[in-house]
Design a protein around this motif. Structure first.
Motif, mmCIF file in Angstrom:
data_model
loop_
_atom_site.group_PDB
_atom_site.id
_atom_site.type_symbol
_atom_site.label_atom_id
_atom_site.label_comp_id
_atom_site.label_asym_id
_atom_site.label_seq_id
_atom_site.Cartn_x
_atom_site.Cartn_y
_atom_site.Cartn_z
ATOM 1 N N ARG A 82 1.440 69.701 42.025
ATOM 2 C CA ARG A 82 2.220 70.878 41.636
ATOM 3 C C ARG A 82 1.644 71.433 40.337
ATOM 4 N N ALA A 97 4.015 74.020 44.676
ATOM 5 C CA ALA A 97 3.214 73.155 45.548
ATOM 6 C C ALA A 97 1.817 73.748 45.650
ATOM 7 N N GLU A 152 1.374 65.482 47.169
ATOM 8 C CA GLU A 152 1.592 66.883 46.836
ATOM 9 C C GLU A 152 1.412 67.074 45.333
ATOM 10 N N SER A 205 0.409 74.493 51.451
ATOM 11 C CA SER A 205 1.032 74.408 50.122
ATOM 12 C C SER A 205 1.639 75.764 49.795
#
Length: 454
Positions: free
Chosen positions: A330, A314, A328, A281
């Motif tokens: 955020r 991310a 994912e 990430s």
């Protein structure tokens, strides 16, 4: 749902805030948009608390505060469940040094804290712990890896990296080894332990290591821990190896194809079930996918990207559908950053059957994400994801725990919500019929699914 706002010592992880004026904390010589939540003198972050509680399709089976240590009550960080024990990290409240707490879950309705470990390095905090069964020539048993971060890099007694412990008997953890970073680097933030063909590997996220060491150490390092007493670094990922990142990249600042200045650092890591593909990430560079079949010589496969008006951030990743779908999360907590959409952090779901070309399928937003009237707050952003079967579980700070049906990844549907009073949910894990959540202020929560409102 009523909300009030308080000023409090920050939460957890290292993030980019953007244009925050006087709230920006000079990050040693970097002095840019970085703020490390919970680190540095005088840093305060606005955090929302929710009056009352709210849930549907989930009930609270147990809620237990971690014990005081040396007369101090630490804040709770991430949670990980292995066999019938939970392991919770600790954050910075009380001066850190809270270690990892071990919970006996034989009776999930009555979890008992039975041990603490990884608290032996002065001036540090222990956020993340992963436990797996390992069988090598040098060690056979349950191995725990624990992230170690310094509260202050100027403290001569502290150092960052990760600790390794034998938790085969969770009541009596035994220290096996330590992997150290350069003193200038705050430490290993999030990490992951995987076992590839019997070979245990630790994937580390060491934010700003590249910047602070002028490229000598990198934000992502892959470490062989077959002998936990002597961890061996095998590989480091250099963002300069990507065509879109210039060779004069300084370890943090990157100008994207839209001409926007972006933050590049590794925040979190994970691997697939076979330990052959790594997911990094990398904040505004997206989720980077590496083939690590040959751990000494990984190869870049692909990465996720963001639209020009989308803050990157991310934060963490999870896999679904046999590794063909990437989740994912955020962590955006400044929803009014100039030049970007007005929104807190939300979840994106990708088809990664072709890992060289991640294909965005959908985005999942809670009711909090677009409620930007509160300005700077962590409460409204998503944090960490976990997946079991076709259900995605999300920790959401003030938004509690959310469960999402991803049977059709193109159409995620929220099917459960749990928000305790004064919610500050950091992490979530799933084991059997129970969901385990770590609340920074109030400790370990044990949840179970119901058929309706609670």
């Amino acid at each position: 749902m009523n909300r009030k706002f308080v000023l409090s010592v920050g939460l957890a992880t290292a993030l980019t805030l953007g244009s925050l004026g006087s709230l920006v904390l000079a990050h040693d010589e970097l002095g840019s948009d970085i703020i490390e939540k919970g680190t540095g003198p005088g840093y305060e972050a606005i955090e929302s608390t929710i009056e009352g509680s709210e849930s549907f399709n989930w009930k609270e089976v147990a809620a237990v505060q971690i014990q005081e240590k040396d007369g101090k009550l630490n804040s709770t960080a991430d949670v990980y469940v292995h066999k019938s024990f939970a392991y919770t990290g600790t954050h910075t409240k009380g001066g850190g040094e809270g270690g990892v707490r071990v919970w006996d879950l034989k009776d999930p309705a009555n979890p008992k804290e039975v041990a603490a470990f990884a608290d032996d390095i002065p001036g540090t905090w222990q956020e993340k712990v992963i436990v797996k069964r390992v069988n090598t020539k040098q060690f056979k048993g349950d191995l725990a890896v624990v992230s170690v971060q310094q509260l202050d890099t100027h403290n001569p007694d502290s150092i960052g990296g990760f600790l390794l412990y034998d938790v085969t008997n969770p009541y009596q953890p035994k220290k096996l080894g330590f992997w150290a970073l350069d003193k200038k680097v705050r430490g290993t933030h999030e990490l992951y332990l995987t076992v590839q063909n019997g070979r245990p590997l630790v994937l580390t996220a060491n934010p700003y290591a590249d910047y602070y060491t002028h490229g000598e150490e990198k934000d992502f390092q892959l470490v062989d821990v077959s002998n936990p007493a002597e961890p061996q670094t095998l590989y480091q990922f250099d963002p300069r190896s990507l065509p879109e990142v210039p060779e004069d990249f300084d370890g943090y600042n990157w100008t994207d194809k839209h001409g926007k200045n972006r933050a590049v650092f590794n925040h979190s890591t994970m691997a697939d079930v076979n330990g052959t593909t790594a997911y990094l990430s990398f904040w505004d560079l997206g989720t980077i996918i590496l083939d690590i079949n040959d751990p000494e010589n990984p190869t870049f496969l692909g990465r996720t990207e963001f639209s020009s008006n989308q803050q990157g951030s991310a934060h963490s990743a999870a896999l679904a559908k046999g590794g063909n779908v990437l989740i994912e999360t955020r962590e955006v907590y400044n929803p009014t950053k100039e030049g970007y959409e007005q929104a807190y952090g939300y979840t994106r779901i990708f088809d990664i059957k072709d890992k060289t070309k991640p294909n965005l399928l959908s985005e999942f937003r809670t009711e909090l994400v677009d409620d930007v009237q509160y300005g700077l707050t962590f409460a409204n952003t998503v944090h960490d994801p976990k997946v079991q079967g076709n259900t995605l579980y999300l920790s959401h700070y003030g938004g509690g725990v959310r469960s999402v049906d991803i049977s059709d990844p193109s159409n995620p549907v929220e099917i459960g919500k749990y928000i305790p009073e004064r919610s500050n949910i950091w992490g979530v894990d799933v084991a059997g019929d129970y969901v385990y959540a770590s609340d920074m202020g109030t400790g370990l929560k044990v949840l179970q699914q119901t058929d309706g409102e609670e």
